[in-house]
Structures are given as structure tokens and as C-alpha cells.
Design an enzyme around this catalytic site. Structure first.
Site, mmCIF file in Angstrom:
data_model
loop_
_atom_site.group_PDB
_atom_site.id
_atom_site.type_symbol
_atom_site.label_atom_id
_atom_site.label_comp_id
_atom_site.label_asym_id
_atom_site.label_seq_id
_atom_site.Cartn_x
_atom_site.Cartn_y
_atom_site.Cartn_z
ATOM 1 N N SER A 1 37.992 47.034 43.325
ATOM 2 C CA SER A 1 37.655 47.861 42.167
ATOM 3 C C SER A 1 38.588 49.045 42.042
ATOM 4 O O SER A 1 38.621 49.692 40.993
ATOM 5 C CB SER A 1 36.237 48.424 42.342
ATOM 6 N N ASN B 1 37.316 51.390 36.410
ATOM 7 C CA ASN B 1 36.548 52.339 37.219
ATOM 8 C C ASN B 1 37.037 53.774 37.105
ATOM 9 O O ASN B 1 36.303 54.705 37.432
ATOM 10 C CB ASN B 1 36.490 51.860 38.660
ATOM 11 N N HIS C 1 40.497 41.583 39.004
ATOM 12 C CA HIS C 1 39.240 42.341 39.080
ATOM 13 C C HIS C 1 38.226 41.793 38.079
ATOM 14 O O HIS C 1 38.277 42.104 36.890
ATOM 15 C CB HIS C 1 39.561 43.832 38.806
ATOM 16 N N GLU D 1 40.282 42.324 34.791
ATOM 17 C CA GLU D 1 41.333 43.350 34.794
ATOM 18 C C GLU D 1 42.405 42.877 35.783
ATOM 19 O O GLU D 1 42.106 42.610 36.948
ATOM 20 C CB GLU D 1 40.705 44.680 35.255
HETATM 21 N N1 LIG Z 1 29.540 45.068 42.875
HETATM 22 C C1 LIG Z 1 30.224 45.108 41.749
HETATM 23 O O1 LIG Z 1 29.647 45.272 40.665
HETATM 24 C C2 LIG Z 1 31.713 44.912 41.764
HETATM 25 C C3 LIG Z 1 32.381 44.695 40.551
HETATM 26 C C4 LIG Z 1 33.758 44.447 40.546
HETATM 27 C C5 LIG Z 1 34.449 44.450 41.762
HETATM 28 N N2 LIG Z 1 33.783 44.683 42.933
HETATM 29 C C6 LIG Z 1 34.561 44.634 44.182
HETATM 30 O O2 LIG Z 1 34.354 43.358 44.777
HETATM 31 C C7 LIG Z 1 34.440 43.479 46.209
HETATM 32 C C8 LIG Z 1 33.147 42.958 46.817
HETATM 33 O O3 LIG Z 1 32.068 43.732 46.312
HETATM 34 P P1 LIG Z 1 30.560 43.189 46.397
HETATM 35 O O4 LIG Z 1 29.750 44.082 45.517
HETATM 36 O O5 LIG Z 1 30.533 41.711 46.197
HETATM 37 O O6 LIG Z 1 30.226 43.525 47.927
HETATM 38 P P2 LIG Z 1 29.033 42.975 48.826
HETATM 39 O O7 LIG Z 1 28.728 44.068 49.792
HETATM 40 O O8 LIG Z 1 27.948 42.399 47.993
HETATM 41 O O9 LIG Z 1 29.728 41.742 49.612
HETATM 42 C C9 LIG Z 1 30.800 41.881 50.495
HETATM 43 C C10 LIG Z 1 30.816 40.635 51.381
HETATM 44 O O10 LIG Z 1 32.024 40.627 52.152
HETATM 45 C C11 LIG Z 1 31.712 40.123 53.438
HETATM 46 N N3 LIG Z 1 32.778 40.521 54.348
HETATM 47 C C12 LIG Z 1 33.038 41.761 54.824
HETATM 48 N N4 LIG Z 1 34.150 41.734 55.592
HETATM 49 C C13 LIG Z 1 34.603 40.451 55.579
HETATM 50 C C14 LIG Z 1 35.727 39.774 56.156
HETATM 51 N N5 LIG Z 1 36.622 40.439 56.899
HETATM 52 N N6 LIG Z 1 35.873 38.446 55.936
HETATM 53 C C15 LIG Z 1 34.979 37.763 55.186
HETATM 54 N N7 LIG Z 1 33.896 38.346 54.594
HETATM 55 C C16 LIG Z 1 33.722 39.665 54.792
HETATM 56 C C17 LIG Z 1 30.328 40.683 53.753
HETATM 57 O O11 LIG Z 1 29.666 39.928 54.752
HETATM 58 C C18 LIG Z 1 29.656 40.569 52.372
HETATM 59 O O12 LIG Z 1 29.021 39.319 52.222
HETATM 60 C C19 LIG Z 1 34.730 44.947 46.505
HETATM 61 O O13 LIG Z 1 36.102 45.120 46.635
HETATM 62 C C20 LIG Z 1 34.189 45.644 45.240
HETATM 63 O O14 LIG Z 1 34.807 46.877 44.997
HETATM 64 C C21 LIG Z 1 32.438 44.898 42.965
#
Ligand SMILES: NC(=O)c1ccc[n+]([C@@H]2O[C@H](COP(=O)([O-])OP(=O)(O)OC[C@H]3O[C@@H](n4cnc5c(N)ncnc54)[C@H](O)[C@@H]3O)[C@@H](O)[C@H]2O)c1
Length: 282
Positions: free
Chosen positions: A119, A190, A140, A152
Site C-alpha cells: 500500500s 493512500n 496495488h 494502482e
Molecule cells: N487490507 C487492505 O485493505 C489492503 C488494501 C490494499 C493493499 N493492502 C496491502 O496488502 C498487503 C497484505 O495486507 P492484508 O490486509 O491482506 O494483510 P493480512 O494481515 O490480512 O495478511 C497478511 C498475511 O501474510 C502472511 N505472511 C506474513 N509474512 C509472510 C511471509 N514471509 N511469507 C508468507 N506469508 C506471510 C500472514 O500470515 C497473513 O496471512 C499489505 O502490504 C497491505 O498494505 C492491504
């Protein structure tokens, strides 16, 4: 190279949605997470989401079954030797992402593009953790991935035109619209969204309004489809804090300082919808 198998790393909120849209578009998907419960949860979430599309008449039962059949899960990134394209969606932590990109670089075939769903974190720094910075870019997706049309696209300092074109072509195959942003903290989405969410949290902390009042003002008065605090709970308060920290550190302006109430809620494990408690109870 023809892209047939897509590796998605991280099976949380975003990774499960990303895996779903690639499977729906006909790709074989390998979804990897370090935590088996997250993989189980992702399968259930994807199956439920596909069922909803079938109920609404937007997907046939055969296509739902086909999509689920194209999804494989694994707990080791070593499996990604089979991937033709990778999307990273692990925690929003620069060190964790850089370490993962270095491992992916060692495992994936040399021609494979390594994209990140970050993000806010610098794509250039992720590219620099690999020997293929021309093939590292930001892809993104927006939450919820199966419903939101935007992707994005972020070009790192060394990302090649060819990599950007291939990734944009994939967006089109997913039925999404790619929009390019420069590699600045928080990119476009963001940089604009998070200061609004942060300000809404300051307004709660300072007693300007209740979460319900603040969300109602932004929905009914500004025509937002969802209030900023409902949206923060939906995104995950830990993710919001991580993004604001990148904006604050990277842009150096105190206006991006994460609200102390946000820090307290994350420290208390109140992460929003995914933990059952945030500004609202789920
Ligand atoms: N939540 C949102 O609305 C949103 C929107 C756009 C982008 N993002 C981005 O997407 C990414 C993930 O966000 P999320 O909300 O899905 O997070 P989340 O916390 O729901 O999930 C993250 C996952 O990654 C796993 N993980 C952590 N380290 C790991 C590794 N080394 N290898 C494999 N798996 C691993 C964890 O076990 C977890 O299941 C982030 O970079 C976030 O900024 C999030």
C-alpha cells in the site's frame, strides 16, 4: 513467456482476494502463507465469495468449481519455482517484504515478474533486494479485490517498460483498470485516503464526534459509500498504522503522524473487522 501459473504470497485479506480473481480469470494459482490457518480461512473466504457470485447469477456453478479447482495452497515459498508471475501480499513491513523478495528472486525463474501489493512501501527498495529490479513493480489491488475495478500500478526506479506492459495486460485479463502512480510513499491512493482516515481517528480521540456520527457525516454529507472509520476497520487498523508510518517517515511532514488512538487500538489487538473489534464490534 506465457503466464499460466500465478504465485500469490500472503493469504490474508488481500492475498485471498487476489488469488480468487486470478483463478476466476483462468490462471492456475498457488497461494502461499506461513500460517496454515490463514490458508484454510482463505479457501473458505474464496468459496463463499464465489458462491455469492453464483447466487447473483454473475458466475455459473461450473465456473465456480473450475476456479476452486485451479487454486492450490502451500506453506513454503519453494513451491514458487513453478510460478510464471508472482504477487506478494504479506504484512506491510519493509524488512519482511525485502527479505521475501530476496528469497523469491532466488527461487523464481529468471524471467518471472515479482510484483508487490504494498500500500505504501518503496517498490525501488523491493527491487534492490533482488537481481532483477527491472522485473519488480507494484500491483496495488483494492479491497475487496473481487469487486473493486482499480489496480494502482507502481513503477520502481529500475522497472522496465516491458514489465509494466505485461502487468497492465494482466490487469485487463482480470477485468481491472490499471492506473500508474510514481514510487512515492503511499503512491496516489493512500497518500490521499490515509490522512482522511487518520483525521477521523483524531476526531474520535478529541471527542469531536462518535464513530457513528463521523461516518454518518461523511456518508450523508460527502456522499462517500462508506464512512472512514468503517473503512479503517475493513482495511485493518494494523495495516492503516503501517501505511501512516511509511507516509510519516517517508514524507517527513507531521501532518501524517499516526493518531495515538490508532496506535493504542493496534497495541490492544483491536485491528478492526478481522479481529472482531475496531471502531465497531463484529
Ligand atoms: N487490507 C487492505 O485493505 C489492503 C488494501 C490494499 C493493499 N493492502 C496491502 O496488502 C498487503 C497484505 O495486507 P492484508 O490486509 O491482506 O494483510 P493480512 O494481515 O490480512 O495478511 C497478511 C498475511 O501474510 C502472511 N505472511 C506474513 N509474512 C509472510 C511471509 N514471509 N511469507 C508468507 N506469508 C506471510 C500472514 O500470515 C497473513 O496471512 C499489505 O502490504 C497491505 O498494505 C492491504
Amino acid at each position: 513467456m506465457t503466464i499460466k501459473t500465478v504465485g500469490v504470497i500472503g493469504a490474508g485479506t488481500m492475498g485471498s482476494g487476489i488469488a480468487q480473481v486470478f483463478a476466476q480469470a483462468g490462471f492456475s494459482v498457488l497461494l502461499v502463507d506461513v500460517a496454515t490457518p490463514m490458508l484454510d480461512r482463505a479457501r473458505t473466504t474464496i468459496a463463499r465469495s464465489l458462491d455469492k457470485f453464483v447466487e447473483k447469477g454473475k458466475l455459473s456453478a461450473a465456473d465456480r468449481d473450475g476456479s476452486l479447482g485451479r487454486l492450490r495452497v502451500a506453506t513454503s515459498v519453494d513451491e514458487l519455482v513453478a510460478a510464471d508471475y508472482a504477487v506478494e501480499a504479506i504484512v506491510e513491513d519493509a524488512d519482511a517484504k525485502r527479505a521475501l523478495f530476496a528469497s523469491l528472486d532466488a527461487i523464481a525463474k529468471p524471467e518471472v515478474i515479482l510484483s508487490s501489493n504494498t500500500s505504501s512501501i518503496s517498490i525501488t527498495s523491493l527491487g534492490a533486494a533482488t537481481k532483477r529490479p527491472d522485473k519488480v513493480l507494484g500491483m496495488h489491488f483494492m479491497n475487496p479485490v473481487p469487486l473493486m475495478p482499480l489496480v494502482e500500478m507502481i513503477r520502481g526506479h529500475a522497472t522496465s517498460d516491458e514489465s509494466m506492459q505485461i502487468a497492465s495486460g494482466l490487469c485487463a485479463r482480470l477485468g481491472k483498470t490499471p492506473v500508474e502512480a510514481a514510487d512515492y510513499p503511499g503512491f496516489i491512493a493512500n497518500r490521499i485516503l490515509m490522512p482522511m482516515i487518520n483525521e477521523a481517528i483524531y476526531a474520535v480521540m478529541e471527542g469531536v464526534g462518535t464513530p457513528q456520527a463521523i461516518d454518518a457525516v461523511m456518508k450523508l454529507g460527502m456522499n462517500h459509500p462508506m464512512g472512514p472509520l468503517t473503512l479503517a476497520d475493513f482495511i485493518g487498523l494494523d495495516v492503516c498504522l503501517a501505511i501512516l508510518t511509511v507516509l510519516h517517515d517517508g514524507l517527513g511532514d507531521p501532518k501524517y503522524r499516526p493518531c495515538p488512538l490508532l496506535r493504542r487500538m493496534v497495541a490492544a489487538g483491536q485491528l478492526g473487522r478481522k479481529s472482531g473489534q475496531g471502531f465497531y464490534t463484529y
